[in-house]
Scaffold this active site. Structure first.
Site, PDB file in Angstrom:
ATOM      1  N   CYS A  78      22.741  28.134  32.573  1.00  0.00           N
ATOM      2  CA  CYS A  78      22.663  26.679  32.679  1.00  0.00           C
ATOM      3  C   CYS A  78      21.688  26.298  33.797  1.00  0.00           C
ATOM      4  O   CYS A  78      21.816  26.771  34.926  1.00  0.00           O
ATOM      5  CB  CYS A  78      24.048  26.109  32.974  1.00  0.00           C
TER       6      CYS A  78
ATOM      7  N   CYS B 243      30.407  22.162  36.255  1.00  0.00           N
ATOM      8  CA  CYS B 243      28.943  22.024  36.251  1.00  0.00           C
ATOM      9  C   CYS B 243      28.572  20.591  36.621  1.00  0.00           C
ATOM     10  O   CYS B 243      29.076  19.636  36.024  1.00  0.00           O
ATOM     11  CB  CYS B 243      28.404  22.378  34.871  1.00  0.00           C
TER      12      CYS B 243
ATOM     13  N   LYS C  99      -3.190  -2.697   7.623  1.00  0.00           N
ATOM     14  CA  LYS C  99      -2.351  -1.549   7.995  1.00  0.00           C
ATOM     15  C   LYS C  99      -1.206  -1.986   8.898  1.00  0.00           C
ATOM     16  O   LYS C  99      -1.418  -2.700   9.871  1.00  0.00           O
ATOM     17  CB  LYS C  99      -3.196  -0.503   8.723  1.00  0.00           C
TER      18      LYS C  99
ATOM     19  N   TYR D 114      -2.522   0.907 -10.167  1.00  0.00           N
ATOM     20  CA  TYR D 114      -2.984  -0.358  -9.597  1.00  0.00           C
ATOM     21  C   TYR D 114      -4.402  -0.733 -10.001  1.00  0.00           C
ATOM     22  O   TYR D 114      -4.970  -1.667  -9.466  1.00  0.00           O
ATOM     23  CB  TYR D 114      -2.833  -0.369  -8.073  1.00  0.00           C
TER      24      TYR D 114
ATOM     25  N   CYS E  64      23.886  24.740  36.827  1.00  0.00           N
ATOM     26  CA  CYS E  64      24.882  25.461  37.631  1.00  0.00           C
ATOM     27  C   CYS E  64      24.765  26.982  37.528  1.00  0.00           C
ATOM     28  O   CYS E  64      25.565  27.703  38.100  1.00  0.00           O
ATOM     29  CB  CYS E  64      26.288  25.015  37.224  1.00  0.00           C
TER      30      CYS E  64
ATOM     31  N   CYS F  99      27.174  25.132  28.135  1.00  0.00           N
ATOM     32  CA  CYS F  99      27.552  25.607  29.452  1.00  0.00           C
ATOM     33  C   CYS F  99      29.056  25.349  29.537  1.00  0.00           C
ATOM     34  O   CYS F  99      29.499  24.219  29.373  1.00  0.00           O
ATOM     35  CB  CYS F  99      26.813  24.816  30.531  1.00  0.00           C
TER      36      CYS F  99
ATOM     37  N   LYS G 297       0.863  -1.174   0.000  1.00  0.00           N
ATOM     38  CA  LYS G 297       0.000   0.000   0.000  1.00  0.00           C
ATOM     39  C   LYS G 297       0.903   1.228   0.000  1.00  0.00           C
ATOM     40  O   LYS G 297       1.578   1.511   0.984  1.00  0.00           O
ATOM     41  CB  LYS G 297      -0.906  -0.013   1.234  1.00  0.00           C
TER      42      LYS G 297
END
Ligand code: IVH
Length: 652
Positions: free
Chosen positions: A391, A414, A299, A214, A394, A409, A115
């Site tokens: 950030c 951090c 499907k 088709y 931090c 950052c 399909k």
């Protein structure tokens, strides 16, 4: 310019159309693209000088020259029905049982076809000439898109027989073509639909659409399978994968086969269509209000769906890169519930033009991680996402370097970065430390027990026992896992250090040229660049990292804590001075074979070049074979060998 007589011009048109058929339908071109273009231009030149004599059959006529202001509507003489869906084997068998009841026979042959996920089209030929093409629309009337349909190169304007017939099929865009214009549309189906609904057929022509027919409305043919053969004989493109089955179980297995093969087609398919083959049976079964009783669409599990983008959050990675993450209303795709997806970076969000509150199109194909591929609708209260200025971990300012896509950052301390680095360090392909997963690392960092890799190796049993995650046994296990990690190879340790651009392969290459960490601490850029296969960017990053005094100090600490793997560089062995390269899939692990070759003194090359000694070829090899053959023709002594030969050479 070549001066043509009209007769010669008509011959030229015939010839051009013959070559187009050979190219598009038979996949057997007789001339090169350049030669085709040359002939095409001759026809074009003739038509420019003699516009009144231009043939409507000319390939130049595939492109209309004036955009339309709107599409006319077109009433379909016979309506285009849709199909009933079935979602599993039981529903397909129920469909079959109804057909058996209606036909009073168990003997039903079915046609099973992919399909196509495109857009339905009806095309009318009169006396062999393409007259009108229209979209399905609501089934009763659609839009007259003849000019655009004529731009589809696989579709003949003249049939091989001068008959009058309506044919139906699906217009689609190949995945390979879609990849070239992917930024414009969310998926190939939208691309096909958007291109067919272009008022300017010059634009439609550039989109390189395709079509498979088709269905044919024509008397005197008895089965669907014969109809498809007839359509092919008329010169029309038909899907090459159509199958027949003599039982519903066989039809079902074929449908499943299509689903398995789904990724391998150059077009998207979203199911299989199962049709009763005999037309007299089709007539007896007839239609319900909505759909034929003689056909069903099985499907596949949906790979694509629409859901709400509830929020966009950010994640801080181990290199400090800040990645926006889509927080989605949960949606099930191909059997898996999805509620998050990466959005990569700000450029991606802008490209997709999505805002928080929009509904978005999400796709998950095969094993690929789910991806947002476009916006479906914008809500009144949708609001744009803004990258945080600080950030979230931090509070350090977020920066974006000129020419880079990522926001970052830059605080090396951090906590989010540290956690990311440690998680990478402990991961399986790196130091492979059992019991040191993300949750444990979070706790160790949050409690302030560790900041760097070396801190891990001074952790005590008592420190672990004080944490709520640990009991006697788990604490002992982690301590011994850390002890065991000290014996990991140099390449694993280099990879674990998380230097940008240094993946497993680069780590192995670096280890192969250095005996230990100490040697790396005084590494020079020249010596790194000299390593075949290591990029300049990677080399520069390694130098930058090792020049950082904090990093140097960390390496010295690791060494003093007993993480000091020694790597034996083998230069002398049965394979020394020989270089090897692998292409294709082998039955053994590539990395295993490579390390065995290296252990015998051989080198692993990064590309096919004049210095290469052996190209080892496995299943489905790439273009490397061709490249090597070219060099062999130029008398470079490269040997192309298979897996069995190399295994024999190294006695594996
Ligand atoms: S046959 C009465 N065959 O699926 C039968 N349809 O859900 C009419 N489609 O509108 C359809 N590939 O656009 C048929 N091989 C195929 C198909 C196919 C795709 C589409 C078609 C139709 C829709 C029905």
């Amino acid at each position: 310019m070549l001066i043509l007589t009209h007769e010669k011009y008509l011959e030229l048109i015939k010839e051009l159309n013959r070559h187009a058929t050979l190219y598009y339908q038979k996949d057997a071109p007789e001339i090169t693209d350049a030669d085709y273009d040359r002939l095409y231009r001759q026809a074009q030149d003739y038509e420019t000088s003699n516009p009144l004599l231009a043939s409507s059959d000319s390939p130049t006529q595939r492109i209309g020259d004036k955009p339309l202001t709107a599409f006319e509507s077109f009433n379909h003489p016979t309506p285009l029905p849709s199909l009933g869906n079935v979602f599993d084997q039981d529903e397909l068998i129920a469909f079959h049982d109804r057909a058996v009841k209606g036909l009073e026979t168990e003997q039903i042959t079915y046609s099973i076809e992919p399909k196509m996920d495109g857009l339905a089209i009806a095309i009318h030929y009169e006396n062999g000439q393409l007259k009108v093409a229209a979209t399905r629309g609501d089934g009763k009337s659609g839009e007259n898109v003849t000019a655009n349909i004529k731009t589809i190169r696989a579709l003949p304007h003249t049939l091989t027989k001068p008959i009058t017939i309506e044919v139906r099929g699906e217009v689609f865009m190949r995945k390979s073509q879609f990849a070239k214009i992917a930024d414009t549309f969310a998926n190939p189906r939208n691309a096909a639909a958007g291109s067919i609904r272009q008022l300017d057929s010059r634009v439609a022509a550039q989109r390189n659409l395709d079509v498979f027919l088709y269905q044919g409305i024509y008397d005197g043919i008895e089965t669907h399978a014969e109809m498809l053969i007839f359509l092919k004989e008329l010169g029309l493109p038909v899907n090459p994968d159509v199958k027949t089955a003599t039982s519903i179980t066989e039809a079902y297995s074929q449908a499943i086969q299509f689903e398995t093969d789904r990724e391998n087609y150059d077009w998207e398919i979203d199911g299989a269509v199962i049709k009763v083959n005999r037309f007299d049976y089709q007539d007896r079964l007839g239609f319900t209000i909505k759909a034929p009783r003689w056909a069903a669409a099985y499907k596949f599990a949906a790979e694509e769906g629409i859901t709400r983008l509830n929020d966009i959050t950010v994640q801080v990675g181990r290199t400090g890169v800040i990645t926006p993450v889509a927080e989605l209303a949960p949606i099930k795709l191909a059997g898996v519930t999805i509620n998050r997806a990466t959005l990569h970076n700000m450029d991606e969000i802008n490209r997709l033009d999505i805002q928080i509150g929009d509904t978005v199109i999400l796709k998950r194909s095969g094993d690929v991680i789910p991806k947002i591929i476009g916006k479906a609708t914008r809500a009144d209260d949708s609001r744009p996402f803004q990258m945080p200025t600080h950030c979230p971990e931090c509070q350090h300012p977020v920066t974006k370097e000129e020419g880079e896509v990522a926001h970052k950052c830059n605080n090396v301390l951090c906590a989010a970065r540290i956690k990311g680095q440690l998680t990478h360090f402990a991961s399986r392909k790196a130091m492979d430390i059992d019991g040191l997963g993300e949750a444990v690392i979070d706790q160790l960092v949050d409690e302030g027990l560790i900041h760097t890799y070396s801190d891990l190796f001074v952790l005590t049993r008592d420190q672990l026992l004080a944490l709520d995650r640990f009991a006697d046994k788990s604490a002992d296990n982690l301590i011994s896992a850390l002890e065991a990690a000290k014996t990991n190879s140099l390449s694993k340790l280099i990879f674990a250090l998380g230097i940008s651009f240094v993946g497993e392969n680069a780590a192995t290459l670096i280890a192969d040229h250095h005996p230990n960490l100490e040697a790396l601490q005084s590494v020079t850029e020249e010596s790194l660049i000299a390593i075949d296969g290591l990029g300049i960017k990677t080399a520069a990053k390694i130098i930058e990292t090792f020049h950082d005094p904090a990093f140097q100090e960390e390496i010295t600490k690791l060494r003093s804590l007993g993480l000091n793997p020694q790597h034996q560089i083998i230069t002398d062995g049965p394979l020394s001075k020989q270089s090897f390269l692998i292409t294709g899939t082998l039955s053994i692990k590539r990395i295993e074979l490579e390390s065995k070759i290296k252990a015998l003194g051989g080198k692993i090359a990064s590309s096919v070049n004049k210095q290469l000694s052996y190209l080892i070829v496995g299943d489905s090899p790439g273009s490397k074979v061709e490249k090597a053959e070219k060099l062999i023709q130029k008398e470079h002594p490269i040997q192309i060998i298979d897996e069995a030969s190399i295994l024999k050479m190294i006695n594996l």
